[in-house]
Write a protein that holds these residues in place. Sequence first.
Motif, mmCIF file in Angstrom:
data_model
loop_
_atom_site.group_PDB
_atom_site.id
_atom_site.type_symbol
_atom_site.label_atom_id
_atom_site.label_comp_id
_atom_site.label_asym_id
_atom_site.label_seq_id
_atom_site.Cartn_x
_atom_site.Cartn_y
_atom_site.Cartn_z
ATOM 1 N N MET A 1 0.840 -1.178 0.000
ATOM 2 C CA MET A 1 0.000 0.000 0.000
ATOM 3 C C MET A 1 0.885 1.241 0.000
ATOM 4 S SD MET A 1 -2.694 1.367 2.844
ATOM 5 C CE MET A 1 -1.421 1.650 4.025
ATOM 6 N N ARG A 2 0.497 2.239 -0.775
ATOM 7 C CA ARG A 2 1.142 3.553 -0.782
ATOM 8 C C ARG A 2 0.069 4.590 -0.554
ATOM 9 N NH1 ARG A 2 6.376 4.353 -0.426
ATOM 10 N NH2 ARG A 2 6.705 5.905 -1.981
ATOM 11 N N THR A 3 0.372 5.584 0.274
ATOM 12 C CA THR A 3 -0.574 6.662 0.536
ATOM 13 C C THR A 3 0.163 7.993 0.545
ATOM 14 O OG1 THR A 3 -0.285 6.432 2.924
ATOM 15 C CG2 THR A 3 -2.120 5.212 1.929
ATOM 16 N N ALA A 4 -0.587 9.054 0.320
ATOM 17 C CA ALA A 4 -0.069 10.425 0.387
ATOM 18 C C ALA A 4 -1.254 11.353 0.599
ATOM 19 C CB ALA A 4 0.678 10.790 -0.887
ATOM 20 N N ALA A 5 -0.979 12.549 1.090
ATOM 21 C CA ALA A 5 -2.043 13.537 1.267
ATOM 22 C C ALA A 5 -1.483 14.929 1.014
ATOM 23 C CB ALA A 5 -2.634 13.452 2.676
ATOM 24 N N THR A 6 -2.327 15.771 0.424
ATOM 25 C CA THR A 6 -1.963 17.157 0.144
ATOM 26 C C THR A 6 -3.134 18.064 0.493
ATOM 27 O OG1 THR A 6 -0.510 16.503 -1.679
ATOM 28 C CG2 THR A 6 -1.247 18.793 -1.662
ATOM 29 N N PHE A 7 -2.844 19.127 1.233
ATOM 30 C CA PHE A 7 -3.832 20.181 1.438
ATOM 31 C C PHE A 7 -3.558 21.224 0.365
ATOM 32 C CE2 PHE A 7 -5.122 24.307 3.083
ATOM 33 C CZ PHE A 7 -6.450 24.053 3.398
ATOM 34 N N ARG A 8 -4.591 21.526 -0.451
ATOM 35 C CA ARG A 8 -4.429 22.479 -1.550
ATOM 36 C C ARG A 8 -5.354 23.667 -1.323
ATOM 37 N NH1 ARG A 8 -5.262 18.497 -6.660
ATOM 38 N NH2 ARG A 8 -7.384 18.684 -5.875
ATOM 39 N N LEU A 9 -4.787 24.856 -1.486
ATOM 40 C CA LEU A 9 -5.575 26.073 -1.373
ATOM 41 C C LEU A 9 -5.368 26.877 -2.648
ATOM 42 C CD1 LEU A 9 -6.396 27.976 1.709
ATOM 43 C CD2 LEU A 9 -5.752 29.311 -0.262
ATOM 44 N N HIS A 10 -6.480 27.176 -3.321
ATOM 45 C CA HIS A 10 -6.425 27.922 -4.579
ATOM 46 C C HIS A 10 -6.376 29.410 -4.256
ATOM 47 C CE1 HIS A 10 -7.301 24.345 -7.024
ATOM 48 N NE2 HIS A 10 -7.901 23.966 -5.911
ATOM 49 N N GLY A 11 -5.243 30.008 -4.560
ATOM 50 C CA GLY A 11 -5.044 31.417 -4.288
ATOM 51 C C GLY A 11 -3.594 31.775 -4.530
ATOM 52 N N THR A 48 -2.910 13.476 9.695
ATOM 53 C CA THR A 48 -2.527 13.994 11.009
ATOM 54 C C THR A 48 -1.330 14.933 10.904
ATOM 55 O OG1 THR A 48 -3.438 12.062 12.145
ATOM 56 C CG2 THR A 48 -1.746 13.327 13.326
ATOM 57 N N ARG A 49 -0.336 14.569 10.092
ATOM 58 C CA ARG A 49 0.834 15.447 9.896
ATOM 59 C C ARG A 49 0.406 16.810 9.368
ATOM 60 N NH1 ARG A 49 4.264 10.925 6.804
ATOM 61 N NH2 ARG A 49 4.979 9.783 8.625
ATOM 62 N N LEU A 50 -0.461 16.802 8.364
ATOM 63 C CA LEU A 50 -0.913 18.064 7.779
ATOM 64 C C LEU A 50 -1.757 18.859 8.774
ATOM 65 C CD1 LEU A 50 -1.852 16.853 4.189
ATOM 66 C CD2 LEU A 50 0.241 18.008 4.924
ATOM 67 N N LEU A 51 -2.642 18.191 9.468
ATOM 68 C CA LEU A 51 -3.475 18.871 10.465
ATOM 69 C C LEU A 51 -2.627 19.502 11.559
ATOM 70 C CD1 LEU A 51 -6.342 16.263 10.674
ATOM 71 C CD2 LEU A 51 -6.635 18.688 10.105
ATOM 72 N N ASP A 52 -1.587 18.815 11.995
ATOM 73 C CA ASP A 52 -0.729 19.365 13.045
ATOM 74 C C ASP A 52 -0.099 20.692 12.625
ATOM 75 O OD1 ASP A 52 -1.314 17.211 14.682
ATOM 76 O OD2 ASP A 52 0.593 16.175 14.329
ATOM 77 N N VAL A 53 0.208 20.826 11.338
ATOM 78 C CA VAL A 53 0.785 22.072 10.830
ATOM 79 C C VAL A 53 -0.282 23.136 10.622
ATOM 80 C CG1 VAL A 53 1.992 23.119 8.854
ATOM 81 C CG2 VAL A 53 2.729 20.880 9.721
ATOM 82 N N LEU A 54 -1.437 22.738 10.109
ATOM 83 C CA LEU A 54 -2.448 23.710 9.679
ATOM 84 C C LEU A 54 -3.422 24.160 10.769
ATOM 85 C CD1 LEU A 54 -3.200 22.146 6.195
ATOM 86 C CD2 LEU A 54 -1.961 24.280 6.663
ATOM 87 N N GLU A 55 -3.711 23.327 11.733
ATOM 88 C CA GLU A 55 -4.708 23.692 12.750
ATOM 89 C C GLU A 55 -4.403 24.994 13.489
ATOM 90 O OE1 GLU A 55 -6.998 19.727 14.254
ATOM 91 O OE2 GLU A 55 -4.873 19.909 14.793
ATOM 92 N N PRO A 56 -3.153 25.298 13.803
ATOM 93 C CA PRO A 56 -2.903 26.582 14.470
ATOM 94 C C PRO A 56 -3.269 27.802 13.612
ATOM 95 C CG PRO A 56 -1.030 25.106 14.758
ATOM 96 C CD PRO A 56 -1.950 24.471 13.751
ATOM 97 N N HIS A 57 -3.508 27.586 12.326
ATOM 98 C CA HIS A 57 -3.819 28.670 11.388
ATOM 99 C C HIS A 57 -5.274 28.600 10.909
ATOM 100 C CE1 HIS A 57 0.479 29.189 11.495
ATOM 101 N NE2 HIS A 57 0.597 27.904 11.228
ATOM 102 N N ARG A 58 -6.111 27.971 11.722
ATOM 103 C CA ARG A 58 -7.523 27.746 11.369
ATOM 104 C C ARG A 58 -8.226 29.033 10.942
ATOM 105 N NH1 ARG A 58 -9.001 25.418 15.927
ATOM 106 N NH2 ARG A 58 -8.650 23.343 15.086
ATOM 107 N N ARG A 95 -11.399 16.540 13.319
ATOM 108 C CA ARG A 95 -10.340 17.542 13.113
ATOM 109 C C ARG A 95 -10.415 18.112 11.699
ATOM 110 N NH1 ARG A 95 -4.565 15.336 14.779
ATOM 111 N NH2 ARG A 95 -4.038 17.534 14.415
ATOM 112 N N LEU A 96 -10.650 17.253 10.710
ATOM 113 C CA LEU A 96 -10.757 17.734 9.327
ATOM 114 C C LEU A 96 -11.902 18.725 9.174
ATOM 115 C CD1 LEU A 96 -10.140 14.440 7.331
ATOM 116 C CD2 LEU A 96 -8.716 16.491 7.259
ATOM 117 N N LEU A 97 -12.991 18.485 9.881
ATOM 118 C CA LEU A 97 -14.161 19.357 9.769
ATOM 119 C C LEU A 97 -13.920 20.755 10.331
ATOM 120 C CD1 LEU A 97 -17.047 16.876 10.610
ATOM 121 C CD2 LEU A 97 -16.566 17.969 8.399
#
Length: 113
Positions: A1-11, A48-58, A95-97
């Motif tokens: 199994m291979r997995t990856a995740a990206t948070f993308r913001l258009h701007g 979880t890795r991405l959320l840990d970085v992004l949550e402080p900037h909610r 957390r994602l919500l």
Amino acid sequence: MRTAATFRLHGPPAEVTRRLGVRPSTATDSLWCLTSPPSDSELAVHLTRLLDVLEPHRAALWELAEAGHPADWFCLVASHATEHAVELDRRLLGRLLTLPGELLLDVCGDERD
């Protein structure tokens, strides 16, 4: 199994970086991306890795989304059909919500063999 995740913001990436104080993994003229690179880890680990970085900037993320800069969570899961099931528990989904963006799952076969 291979997995990856990206948070993308258009701007505009420079504006997103300035507002968040977080450098993107990649950026184009109109797309700011923070990526957890492909690995054999569970998808939940990547998110979880991405959320840990992004949550402080909610607040800033919601301000950007409400100003017309849509976001999404693009996730890749490559696995043999009978090999693995992806599990996202209620805590992680909660957390994602709290952050903007739709959850997009790209599920395909793992052709590494």
